[in-house]
Design an enzyme around this catalytic site. Structure first.
Site, PDB file in Angstrom:
ATOM      1  N   LYS A 147      42.913  69.761  67.714  1.00  0.00           N
ATOM      2  CA  LYS A 147      41.654  69.596  68.438  1.00  0.00           C
ATOM      3  C   LYS A 147      41.348  68.138  68.791  1.00  0.00           C
ATOM      4  O   LYS A 147      40.598  67.870  69.746  1.00  0.00           O
ATOM      5  CB  LYS A 147      40.503  70.165  67.612  1.00  0.00           C
ATOM      6  CG  LYS A 147      40.505  71.677  67.450  1.00  0.00           C
ATOM      7  CD  LYS A 147      40.007  72.378  68.690  1.00  0.00           C
ATOM      8  CE  LYS A 147      39.761  73.854  68.443  1.00  0.00           C
ATOM      9  NZ  LYS A 147      39.214  74.529  69.627  1.00  0.00           N
ATOM     10  N   SER A 164      33.508  75.715  64.692  1.00  0.00           N
ATOM     11  CA  SER A 164      33.668  76.238  63.344  1.00  0.00           C
ATOM     12  C   SER A 164      34.281  75.211  62.406  1.00  0.00           C
ATOM     13  O   SER A 164      34.393  75.453  61.217  1.00  0.00           O
ATOM     14  CB  SER A 164      34.551  77.492  63.371  1.00  0.00           C
ATOM     15  OG  SER A 164      35.849  77.158  63.814  1.00  0.00           O
ATOM     16  N   GLU A 201      46.901  86.412  67.482  1.00  0.00           N
ATOM     17  CA  GLU A 201      45.524  86.565  67.028  1.00  0.00           C
ATOM     18  C   GLU A 201      45.496  87.291  65.693  1.00  0.00           C
ATOM     19  O   GLU A 201      46.400  88.080  65.394  1.00  0.00           O
ATOM     20  CB  GLU A 201      44.717  87.392  68.035  1.00  0.00           C
ATOM     21  CG  GLU A 201      44.421  86.695  69.339  1.00  0.00           C
ATOM     22  CD  GLU A 201      43.512  87.534  70.217  1.00  0.00           C
ATOM     23  OE1 GLU A 201      42.384  87.081  70.482  1.00  0.00           O
ATOM     24  OE2 GLU A 201      43.922  88.636  70.639  1.00  0.00           O
ATOM     25  N   GLY A 225      40.503  90.135  65.083  1.00  0.00           N
ATOM     26  CA  GLY A 225      39.921  89.332  66.158  1.00  0.00           C
ATOM     27  C   GLY A 225      40.780  89.350  67.402  1.00  0.00           C
ATOM     28  O   GLY A 225      41.232  88.303  67.881  1.00  0.00           O
ATOM     29  N   ASP A 268      40.286  89.893  70.601  1.00  0.00           N
ATOM     30  CA  ASP A 268      39.548  89.892  71.863  1.00  0.00           C
ATOM     31  C   ASP A 268      40.423  89.489  73.055  1.00  0.00           C
ATOM     32  O   ASP A 268      40.290  90.063  74.144  1.00  0.00           O
ATOM     33  CB  ASP A 268      38.321  88.980  71.778  1.00  0.00           C
ATOM     34  CG  ASP A 268      38.670  87.573  71.348  1.00  0.00           C
ATOM     35  OD1 ASP A 268      39.168  87.408  70.209  1.00  0.00           O
ATOM     36  OD2 ASP A 268      38.446  86.633  72.124  1.00  0.00           O
ATOM     37  N   SER A 319      48.708  74.880  64.373  1.00  0.00           N
ATOM     38  CA  SER A 319      47.527  74.276  64.994  1.00  0.00           C
ATOM     39  C   SER A 319      46.669  73.438  64.064  1.00  0.00           C
ATOM     40  O   SER A 319      45.944  72.559  64.525  1.00  0.00           O
ATOM     41  CB  SER A 319      46.662  75.363  65.649  1.00  0.00           C
ATOM     42  OG  SER A 319      46.274  76.334  64.703  1.00  0.00           O
TER      43      SER A 319
END
Length: 317
Positions: free
Chosen positions: A51, A76, A202, A206, A208, A302
């Site tokens: 990030k 988060s 995923e 979760g 989606d 990640s």
């Protein structure tokens, strides 16, 4: 749309600020998977996650006036830390909206970087609405965790570095939360090697993005309850989905137990600390989700932001 050129420019912007993280290769892992696997260790990035790339790239493009007013973000955890550190590095200040149940290690890190924290209930409140209201009230520049072209371009630099080091790969496997990392990775990977397969991972609770790609439009689900808190998005981002529906080839799912198995393998055999979200690509390989596996696979690890006590509980039998 974000372009390969945008990602190359982001790479220049973050050069010397973000770490060029190592690419790790393990013969033991290769034998388990039945392929050559290259792990891009973003758990060793500044703030412990990819990030930082996107946050710094986006904030570095703000005007001096915007930097003086300050930055707002919601996250988060990892984007929160990334914005807090990037703002400090660039002489600005940050206010971060975080879920009340965020792991303590992430809350502490954001405070240590000098940011103000406001908390909310992720199961009953809308962080986007809170963020927009806060930014308007205080005159802050809002840097969202994935719905921003400069953030996506910054995230894509991880895949760009990976492919520069490994050369052409048959597939790249990327964790999926809101979709920013895989969007940037897909733009970089397909831009360099159009035939590469882009595979998202995923948590099973979760899914989606998987549902959305199957439906051809964004699908909302209840806020996921999973140990992969960094992937607990209820709906893909609008901008990220517009990219991912064109460039992502498929999504595979992993269970919380499979994530725990991957965390154990990472510690025992790779000597790497990963957070559950960061281990999802590894979990997919170890669980045989790519069957048969492509010959040469890149995996974005990640993040590694997990406290010692929580990691111990996750690793316990």
């Amino acid at each position: 749309m974000v372009t390969l050129q945008d990602i190359r420019e982001a790479a220049k912007r973050i050069d010397g600020v973000a770490h060029r993280t190592p690419v790790i290769h393990s013969r033991t892992l290769d034998a388990r998977v039945g392929a050559q696997v290259f792990l891009k260790a973003e758990n060793l990035q500044r703030i412990g996650a990819f990030k930082f790339r996107g946050a710094y790239n986006a904030i570095a493009r703000l005007s001096a006036e915007q930097l003086a007013r300050g930055i707002a973000a919601y996250s988060s955890g990892n984007h929160a830390q990334a914005v807090a550190l990037s703002a400090r590095e660039l002489g600005s200040t940050a206010v971060i909206i975080m879920p009340a149940d965020t792991p303590a290690s992430k809350l502490d890190a954001v405070r240590e970087y000098g940011a103000e924290i406001l908390t909310y209930d992720r199961y009953s409140e809308d962080r986007v609405a809170i963020g927009n209201r806060l930014a308007a009230e205080r005159g802050l520049a809002l840097i969202p965790p994935y719905e921003h072209p400069d953030v996506i371009a910054g995230q894509g630099t991880a895949a760009l570095e990976l492919l520069e080091e490994t050369g052409e790969l048959d597939a790249i496997v990327v964790p999926v939360g809101g979709g920013g990392l895989i969007a940037g990775s897909a733009v970089a990977a397909k831009g360099l090697h159009p035939g590469i397969e882009v595979i998202g991972v995923e948590p099973a609770e979760g899914d989606d993005t998987k549902r959305s790609l199957q439906a051809g439009e964004r699908v909302s689900i209840p806020v996921p309850r999973t140990i992969a808190d960094g992937q607990a998005a209820p709906i893909p981002g609008e901008l990220t989905f517009s990219i991912n529906k064109e460039l992502v080839d498929r999504i595979v799912l992993v269970s919380d137990d499979e994530l725990r198995d991957a965390l154990r393998f990472a510690v025992d055999r790779l000597k790497l600390v990963m957070e559950p979200s960061g281990a999802s690509g590894l979990a997919a390989l170890l669980a045989g989700r790519l069957d048969p596996p492509p010959a040469r696979i890149g995996v974005i690890v990640s993040g590694g932001n997990v406290g010692a006590a929580r990691l111990a509980s996750l690793l316990a039998p």
